[in-house]
Write a protein that holds these residues in place. Structure first.
Motif, mmCIF file in Angstrom:
data_model
loop_
_atom_site.group_PDB
_atom_site.id
_atom_site.type_symbol
_atom_site.label_atom_id
_atom_site.label_comp_id
_atom_site.label_asym_id
_atom_site.label_seq_id
_atom_site.Cartn_x
_atom_site.Cartn_y
_atom_site.Cartn_z
ATOM 1 N N ASN A 23 0.847 -1.204 0.000
ATOM 2 C CA ASN A 23 0.000 0.000 0.000
ATOM 3 C C ASN A 23 0.876 1.245 0.000
ATOM 4 N N ARG A 24 1.894 1.228 0.862
ATOM 5 C CA ARG A 24 2.763 2.408 0.958
ATOM 6 C C ARG A 24 3.617 2.575 -0.285
ATOM 7 N N ARG A 25 4.145 1.471 -0.814
ATOM 8 C CA ARG A 25 4.954 1.592 -2.034
ATOM 9 C C ARG A 25 4.137 2.140 -3.191
ATOM 10 N N ALA A 26 2.935 1.617 -3.356
ATOM 11 C CA ALA A 26 2.103 2.089 -4.470
ATOM 12 C C ALA A 26 1.860 3.588 -4.338
ATOM 13 N N GLU A 27 1.549 4.014 -3.123
ATOM 14 C CA GLU A 27 1.205 5.425 -2.931
ATOM 15 C C GLU A 27 2.437 6.329 -3.051
ATOM 16 N N ILE A 28 3.527 5.934 -2.382
ATOM 17 C CA ILE A 28 4.698 6.816 -2.313
ATOM 18 C C ILE A 28 5.518 6.763 -3.607
ATOM 19 N N GLU A 29 5.695 5.566 -4.148
ATOM 20 C CA GLU A 29 6.595 5.426 -5.294
ATOM 21 C C GLU A 29 5.891 5.567 -6.641
ATOM 22 N N GLY A 30 4.569 5.363 -6.651
ATOM 23 C CA GLY A 30 3.854 5.424 -7.926
ATOM 24 C C GLY A 30 2.812 6.521 -7.993
ATOM 25 N N PHE A 31 1.909 6.518 -7.024
ATOM 26 C CA PHE A 31 0.756 7.421 -7.081
ATOM 27 C C PHE A 31 1.182 8.890 -6.928
ATOM 28 N N LEU A 32 1.984 9.181 -5.898
ATOM 29 C CA LEU A 32 2.361 10.586 -5.663
ATOM 30 C C LEU A 32 3.261 11.127 -6.783
ATOM 31 N N PRO A 33 4.221 10.352 -7.292
ATOM 32 C CA PRO A 33 4.963 10.831 -8.464
ATOM 33 C C PRO A 33 4.057 11.111 -9.678
ATOM 34 N N ALA A 34 3.062 10.238 -9.918
ATOM 35 C CA ALA A 34 2.143 10.497 -11.041
ATOM 36 C C ALA A 34 1.359 11.790 -10.790
ATOM 37 N N ALA A 35 0.978 12.018 -9.531
ATOM 38 C CA ALA A 35 0.265 13.264 -9.196
ATOM 39 C C ALA A 35 1.176 14.473 -9.420
ATOM 40 N N ASP A 36 2.449 14.351 -9.072
ATOM 41 C CA ASP A 36 3.402 15.440 -9.341
ATOM 42 C C ASP A 36 3.434 15.753 -10.840
ATOM 43 N N ALA A 37 3.515 14.680 -11.649
ATOM 44 C CA ALA A 37 3.599 14.880 -13.100
ATOM 45 C C ALA A 37 2.334 15.558 -13.631
ATOM 46 N N LEU A 38 1.185 15.139 -13.117
ATOM 47 C CA LEU A 38 -0.088 15.688 -13.608
ATOM 48 C C LEU A 38 -0.272 17.146 -13.204
ATOM 49 N N ARG A 39 0.029 17.436 -11.948
ATOM 50 C CA ARG A 39 -0.380 18.737 -11.401
ATOM 51 C C ARG A 39 0.647 19.838 -11.617
ATOM 52 N N ASN A 40 1.859 19.464 -12.005
ATOM 53 C CA ASN A 40 2.872 20.501 -12.205
ATOM 54 C C ASN A 40 3.001 20.929 -13.663
ATOM 55 N N GLU A 41 2.071 20.443 -14.484
ATOM 56 C CA GLU A 41 2.096 20.775 -15.912
ATOM 57 C C GLU A 41 0.741 21.334 -16.336
ATOM 58 N N GLY A 42 0.756 22.337 -17.216
ATOM 59 C CA GLY A 42 -0.488 22.780 -17.846
ATOM 60 C C GLY A 42 -1.279 23.784 -17.023
ATOM 61 N N GLU A 43 -2.268 24.332 -17.701
ATOM 62 C CA GLU A 43 -3.076 25.417 -17.130
ATOM 63 C C GLU A 43 -4.043 24.943 -16.048
ATOM 64 N N ARG A 44 -4.516 23.705 -16.227
ATOM 65 C CA ARG A 44 -5.615 23.264 -15.363
ATOM 66 C C ARG A 44 -5.252 23.330 -13.882
ATOM 67 N N PHE A 45 -3.986 23.014 -13.568
ATOM 68 C CA PHE A 45 -3.577 23.027 -12.171
ATOM 69 C C PHE A 45 -2.643 24.199 -11.868
ATOM 70 N N HIS A 46 -2.716 25.219 -12.704
ATOM 71 C CA HIS A 46 -1.885 26.401 -12.476
ATOM 72 C C HIS A 46 -2.165 26.962 -11.073
ATOM 73 N N GLY A 47 -1.111 27.099 -10.258
ATOM 74 C CA GLY A 47 -1.297 27.583 -8.891
ATOM 75 C C GLY A 47 -1.927 26.575 -7.954
ATOM 76 N N ARG A 48 -2.196 25.378 -8.457
ATOM 77 C CA ARG A 48 -2.884 24.339 -7.662
ATOM 78 C C ARG A 48 -2.089 23.030 -7.740
ATOM 79 N N ALA A 49 -0.770 23.176 -7.540
ATOM 80 C CA ALA A 49 0.101 22.012 -7.751
ATOM 81 C C ALA A 49 -0.117 20.918 -6.718
ATOM 82 N N LEU A 50 -0.719 21.274 -5.609
ATOM 83 C CA LEU A 50 -1.062 20.269 -4.598
ATOM 84 C C LEU A 50 -2.541 20.396 -4.248
ATOM 85 N N ALA A 51 -3.195 19.261 -4.067
ATOM 86 C CA ALA A 51 -4.594 19.285 -3.631
ATOM 87 C C ALA A 51 -4.652 19.830 -2.213
ATOM 88 N N GLY A 52 -5.800 20.385 -1.855
ATOM 89 C CA GLY A 52 -5.967 20.864 -0.488
ATOM 90 C C GLY A 52 -6.320 22.337 -0.452
#
Ligand SMILES: N[C@@H](CCC(=O)N[C@@H](CS)C(=O)NCC(=O)O)C(=O)O
Length: 217
Positions: free
Chosen positions: A97-126
């Protein structure tokens, strides 16, 4: 008890698969993250974290965090067991569970949210705004791809991720692979064990009932 969901988002999808595998149906409110529903006053008053999934308990308290919600429900509905029946199972399920989240899920979220207009200024959820860091896009994709490669190697000769039966670790790893596709990190043709496992899970009724994930960004 009331569950706050957004069926297209990857964290709620982990809960939704857990619920479906358990055969649980809970009063559910869809919070439209694409329309800013997480910032509406009523929802934020309940959940200042402004994120889904969350579970409002009968005493009015609100439980956030995907894994906390699933663990809470597992105690109330122990069968089918998804978090382990003995020390060995609990340990290996938690590890994956931890490996999937830390090594896969969060890196994919970094890739998604740090690119493009949609998440401009919203690089992290919350509730707080953070600027994008474009360098995290390539690193996130590389780390997610490395997770897929490690998972493929691990799955050689195995039917399931953590132990000899389907568990929460399979749900977490599967949603991670599904989510990575949104940043165009996908199993390679030669990653046959990863593909076999992914397809076998996708054929389970709970997974088939899940609405399709959004296409790549
Ligand atoms: N650590 C939390 C993360 C929850 C999370 O990031 N939820 C996303 C949806 S997948 C969200 O609510 N995003 C709202 C936003 O981007 O403002 C968990 O595991 O539940």
């Amino acid at each position: 008890m009331r569950y706050y969901d957004f069926a297209l988002a990857p964290n709620p999808r982990r809960v939704n698969l857990f619920l479906a595998e358990k055969g649980l149906v809970i009063d559910t409110v869809e919070i439209n993250l694409r329309g800013g529903g997480q910032f509406e006053a009523d929802f934020r008053a309940r959940n200042p974290q402004a994120m889904v999934p969350c579970l409002e308990l009968d005493d009015g308290s609100v439980l956030g965090e995907t894994m906390a919600i699933c663990r809470y429900l597992e105690v109330q509905h122990p069968e089918p067991n998804l978090f382990g029946r003995d020390a060995r199972e609990v340990g290996f399920i938690e590890m994956w569970n931890r490996r999937a989240e830390i090594e896969g899920f969060l890196p994919a979220a970094d890739a998604l949210r740090n690119e493009g207009e949609r998440f401009h200024g919203r690089a992290l959820a919350g509730p707080r705004d953070y600027p994008q860091i474009p360098q995290l896009v390539a690193r996130g994709k590389a780390r997610a791809a490395a997770f897929l490669a490690d998972l493929d190697a691990h799955l050689a000769g195995r039917e399931y991720v953590a132990v000899e039966r389907f568990t929460m670790a399979d749900i977490n790893a599967w949603v991670t692979v599904e989510f990575a596709a949104r940043v165009r990190v996908e199993p390679h043709a030669e990653q046959a064990d990863l593909r076999r496992w992914y397809a076998a899970l996708a054929a389970r009724p709970a997974f088939k009932a899940l609405p399709p994930a959004p296409p790549p960004a």
